[in-house]
Motif scaffolding. Structure first.
Motif, PDB file in Angstrom:
ATOM      1  N   ALA A 156       0.815  -1.216   0.000  1.00 22.15           N
ATOM      2  CA  ALA A 156       0.000   0.000   0.000  1.00 22.15           C
ATOM      3  C   ALA A 156       0.848   1.264   0.000  1.00 22.15           C
ATOM      4  O   ALA A 156       0.329   2.373  -0.149  1.00 22.15           O
ATOM      5  CB  ALA A 156      -0.919   0.003   1.214  1.00 22.15           C
ATOM      6  N   GLY A 157       2.168   1.097   0.193  1.00 15.79           N
ATOM      7  CA  GLY A 157       3.071   2.244   0.172  1.00 15.79           C
ATOM      8  C   GLY A 157       3.100   3.032   1.461  1.00 15.79           C
ATOM      9  O   GLY A 157       3.347   4.239   1.451  1.00 15.79           O
TER      10      GLY A 157
ATOM     11  N   ASN B  57      -7.435   7.569  -0.544  1.00 13.49           N
ATOM     12  CA  ASN B  57      -7.187   8.969  -0.895  1.00 13.49           C
ATOM     13  C   ASN B  57      -8.431   9.622  -1.492  1.00 13.49           C
ATOM     14  O   ASN B  57      -8.684  10.819  -1.286  1.00 13.49           O
ATOM     15  CB  ASN B  57      -6.031   9.064  -1.888  1.00 13.49           C
ATOM     16  CG  ASN B  57      -4.760   8.408  -1.366  1.00 13.49           C
ATOM     17  OD1 ASN B  57      -4.294   7.427  -1.916  1.00 13.49           O
ATOM     18  ND2 ASN B  57      -4.213   8.929  -0.275  1.00 13.49           N
ATOM     19  N   VAL B  58      -9.239   8.837  -2.206  1.00 10.07           N
ATOM     20  CA  VAL B  58     -10.447   9.354  -2.839  1.00 10.07           C
ATOM     21  C   VAL B  58     -11.470   9.792  -1.790  1.00 10.07           C
ATOM     22  O   VAL B  58     -12.114  10.832  -1.935  1.00 10.07           O
ATOM     23  CB  VAL B  58     -11.073   8.286  -3.785  1.00 10.07           C
ATOM     24  CG1 VAL B  58     -12.400   8.790  -4.358  1.00 10.07           C
ATOM     25  CG2 VAL B  58     -10.113   7.925  -4.895  1.00 10.07           C
TER      26      VAL B  58
ATOM     27  N   ASP C 133      -6.799   7.712   5.894  1.00 10.50           N
ATOM     28  CA  ASP C 133      -5.445   7.173   5.875  1.00 10.50           C
ATOM     29  C   ASP C 133      -5.446   5.754   5.299  1.00 10.50           C
ATOM     30  O   ASP C 133      -6.360   4.971   5.544  1.00 10.50           O
ATOM     31  CB  ASP C 133      -4.882   7.144   7.306  1.00 10.50           C
ATOM     32  CG  ASP C 133      -3.368   6.993   7.325  1.00 10.50           C
ATOM     33  OD1 ASP C 133      -2.882   5.939   6.894  1.00 10.50           O
ATOM     34  OD2 ASP C 133      -2.700   7.925   7.798  1.00 10.50           O
ATOM     35  N   ARG C 134      -4.412   5.437   4.533  1.00  7.54           N
ATOM     36  CA  ARG C 134      -4.310   4.107   3.935  1.00  7.54           C
ATOM     37  C   ARG C 134      -4.172   3.005   4.996  1.00  7.54           C
ATOM     38  O   ARG C 134      -4.463   1.846   4.733  1.00  7.54           O
ATOM     39  CB  ARG C 134      -3.121   4.037   2.971  1.00  7.54           C
ATOM     40  CG  ARG C 134      -3.327   4.855   1.705  1.00  7.54           C
ATOM     41  CD  ARG C 134      -2.250   4.578   0.672  1.00  7.54           C
ATOM     42  NE  ARG C 134      -2.518   5.310  -0.564  1.00  7.54           N
ATOM     43  CZ  ARG C 134      -1.960   5.031  -1.733  1.00  7.54           C
ATOM     44  NH1 ARG C 134      -1.084   4.047  -1.816  1.00  7.54           N
ATOM     45  NH2 ARG C 134      -2.266   5.729  -2.807  1.00  7.54           N
ATOM     46  N   ALA C 135      -3.717   3.369   6.181  1.00  3.34           N
ATOM     47  CA  ALA C 135      -3.606   2.386   7.259  1.00  3.34           C
ATOM     48  C   ALA C 135      -4.964   1.767   7.585  1.00  3.34           C
ATOM     49  O   ALA C 135      -5.051   0.605   7.989  1.00  3.34           O
ATOM     50  CB  ALA C 135      -3.015   3.037   8.507  1.00  3.34           C
ATOM     51  N   SER C 136      -6.040   2.536   7.397  1.00  2.00           N
ATOM     52  CA  SER C 136      -7.384   2.016   7.655  1.00  2.00           C
ATOM     53  C   SER C 136      -7.744   0.909   6.672  1.00  2.00           C
ATOM     54  O   SER C 136      -8.441  -0.047   7.025  1.00  2.00           O
ATOM     55  CB  SER C 136      -8.425   3.142   7.565  1.00  2.00           C
ATOM     56  OG  SER C 136      -8.288   4.038   8.646  1.00  2.00           O
ATOM     57  N   ILE C 137      -7.268   1.017   5.430  1.00  2.00           N
ATOM     58  CA  ILE C 137      -7.518  -0.025   4.425  1.00  2.00           C
ATOM     59  C   ILE C 137      -6.810  -1.317   4.859  1.00  2.00           C
ATOM     60  O   ILE C 137      -7.361  -2.421   4.734  1.00  2.00           O
ATOM     61  CB  ILE C 137      -7.003   0.399   3.038  1.00  2.00           C
ATOM     62  CG1 ILE C 137      -7.662   1.708   2.593  1.00  2.00           C
ATOM     63  CG2 ILE C 137      -7.232  -0.698   2.015  1.00  2.00           C
ATOM     64  CD1 ILE C 137      -9.108   1.582   2.228  1.00  2.00           C
TER      65      ILE C 137
END
Length: 510
Positions: free
Chosen positions: A237-238, A441-442, A446-450
């Motif tokens: 996820a980067g 991001n859309v 935060d990507r951490a939630s994904i």
């Protein structure tokens, strides 16, 4: 004429084999209706120091292994993660999904695939199957020389009044192994040893599977630093996995303590009244012999003590190797095979007795080994029909643009579905994260939630998914899936609520 009373037939829940076959049959039927499609993927080749981009059509293109290439394909992973081996599987390229022209199988082809996949599943699972059979052989020897009976008699005197600590200690340690290094299939080695220990303590077989399986499944679900889920998903996820570590540690503590309390309430109820057990009618006579072990006077011989010591050392070596050396089933099979050879000389059994006990022990776990292979067949059908990526594309389009809280809860549900079909945590991570992570991001989260939704979703479904570890675990204690669901459904509801609560909390904390 005599009146003959017709005995009512008792309807029994299908066996583990039948449950897996039914799931495989369902997946096979779905291949007629789900369109075939693929994402393009990118994979690093260390030998040639380049990338291989595989297009949806299957065409392969060589590209230089540079950050510029990754940026071009919008893969938000640093080049170092590929070169140091952290990302070693093909990574899906965002927005690259395309349907492919794959002719749907006719009935004959579907039947052939249905049968062939089962044989292939057994073949592809041979390392795990070898481990299970060798482990069974060693257990057969330990039983044959009386080490188990003598050991249990000695143990029963030591644990009086402290039986609940067994559950807390074992579940805690296994849960710690699950959250840190992905301890999962390896726990099958614990069942044959812990069954008599728990029975001597006054518990039942359901308590055994609850302690071991819930320990590992809750541990891997609430992963903190597990390299096969949290770490690889974060890299794909980067993002840095340590960024969300405090919340994930808290999640693990809440989930594992909740699981312990649930198991302790049930176990103590059974201890006070054995008839409260969900499996009392199945094992009342068979397990009765363990209840009075402390009244028997066993002569604990040096042969038995050495045999148990070698067996214990094999376990410790296995855990050390998996955690620090990255061992898989081939390596840990070698450990138990070596233990078996040592037992041949120290067990006190003659050559005929040793071989017979080893073979008998292996045959006792043959059913478990076959179930492992059959479960793998589900993934094979999904791969060959190219339906996994289609399901992924459908869900990624469906969740885009939702309000943040609804979005992350729906993502959790999406990963429950995906986790049912794709049992490999690392495989699901590299397939889904490059697609799903940008959606964060859309919607502005935060990507951490994904990553949390992925972890907790695919981990949550493992509590009951027939394609996962649960059926093999239940076969180790000879309990039906219906009894397991009857035992754990309340805990499933509780853990579901905990997951939703922590996902909501993550939107505030991150």
């Amino acid at each position: 004429m005599k009146n003959v009373k017709k005995r009512k037939k008792k309807h029994q829940f299908p066996t583990a084999y039948t449950v897996v076959i039914l799931v495989l049959l369902l997946v096979q039927i779905l291949t007629f209706f789900i369109p075939a499609g693929n994402y393009a993927t990118i994979q690093y080749n260390s030998d040639s120091n380049n990338f291989t981009v595989t297009e949806p059509s299957g065409k392969k293109i060589k590209k230089p292994a540079t950050q510029k290439i990754l940026d071009k394909y919008k893969v938000k992973i640093t080049i170092n993660k590929f070169k140091d081996g952290t990302i070693y599987k093909p990574v899906a390229i965002p927005n690259s999904y395309k349907k492919i022209n794959q002719k749907k199988p006719n009935l004959y082809q579907a039947v052939v695939q249905f049968l062939t996949s089962q044989v292939q599943g057994i073949g592809q699972s041979i390392d795990i199957i070898a481990f299970v059979l060798i482990l069974g052989g060693c257990i057969g020897v330990v039983h044959a020389n009386g080490a188990i009976d003598s050991g249990m008699a000695a143990l029963s005197k030591k644990i009086k009044g402290k039986q609940s600590l067994l559950i807390i200690l074992i579940m805690g340690l296994i849960g710690l192994g699950g959250t840190t290094f992905g301890l999962a299939e390896e726990t099958m080695a614990f069942y044959p040893i812990l069954i008599p220990v728990f029975l001597v303590a006054g518990f039942d077989r359901m308590t055994v599977v609850a302690t071991i399986f819930l320990g590992t499944s809750i541990g891997t679900m609430a992963s903190t630093i597990n390299p096969f889920s949290t770490v690889i998903a974060s890299n794909a996820a980067g993002v840095n996995f340590s960024h969300a570590l405090p919340l994930r540690v808290m999640m693990w503590l809440v989930c594992i303590i909740t699981g312990m309390i649930y198991v302790l309430i049930y176990a103590n109820k059974v201890k006070k009244n054995p008839k409260a057990s969900f499996v009392y009618n199945d094992f009342a006579k068979e397990d009765q012999k363990y209840m009075n072990e402390d009244t028997k006077d066993y002569n604990f011989t040096w042969h038995q003590k050495l045999t148990l010591l070698v067996f214990a050392i094999a376990f410790i070596t296995m855990i050390w190797g998996v955690q620090s050396k990255g061992w898989y089933f081939t390596e840990i099979s070698v450990v138990f095979l070596a233990a078996g050879y040592i037992m041949a000389f120290i067990s006190g059994l003659n050559e005929h007795q040793f071989v017979k006990s080893f073979v008998d022990g292996a045959s006792d776990l043959l059913g478990v080994a076959l179930t492992i292979g059959l479960a793998r067949a589900v993934s094979i059908v999904m791969e060959e029909s190219h339906t996994s990526d289609t399901i992924m594309n459908f869900f990624s389009n469906a969740v885009s643009g939702m309000p943040p809280l609804i979005f992350i809860w729906v993502m959790f549900l999406v990963y429950i579905v995906l986790g049912f079909f794709i049992q490999s945590s690392s495989g699901l991570a590299v397939l889904s994260m490059p697609i799903m992570a940008p959606l964060a991001n859309v919607v502005g989260i935060d990507r951490a939630s994904i990553i949390d939704a992925y972890n907790w979703g695919q981990g949550f479904i493992s509590l009951i998914a027939p394609t996962g570890l649960i059926l093999m675990s239940l076969m180790m204690v000879n309990i039906g899936f219906d009894k397991w669901f009857k035992f754990c459904w309340k805990l499933i509801v509780i853990e579901f609520g905990i997951c939703l609560a922590f996902l909501a909390l993550g939107l505030v904390v991150y």
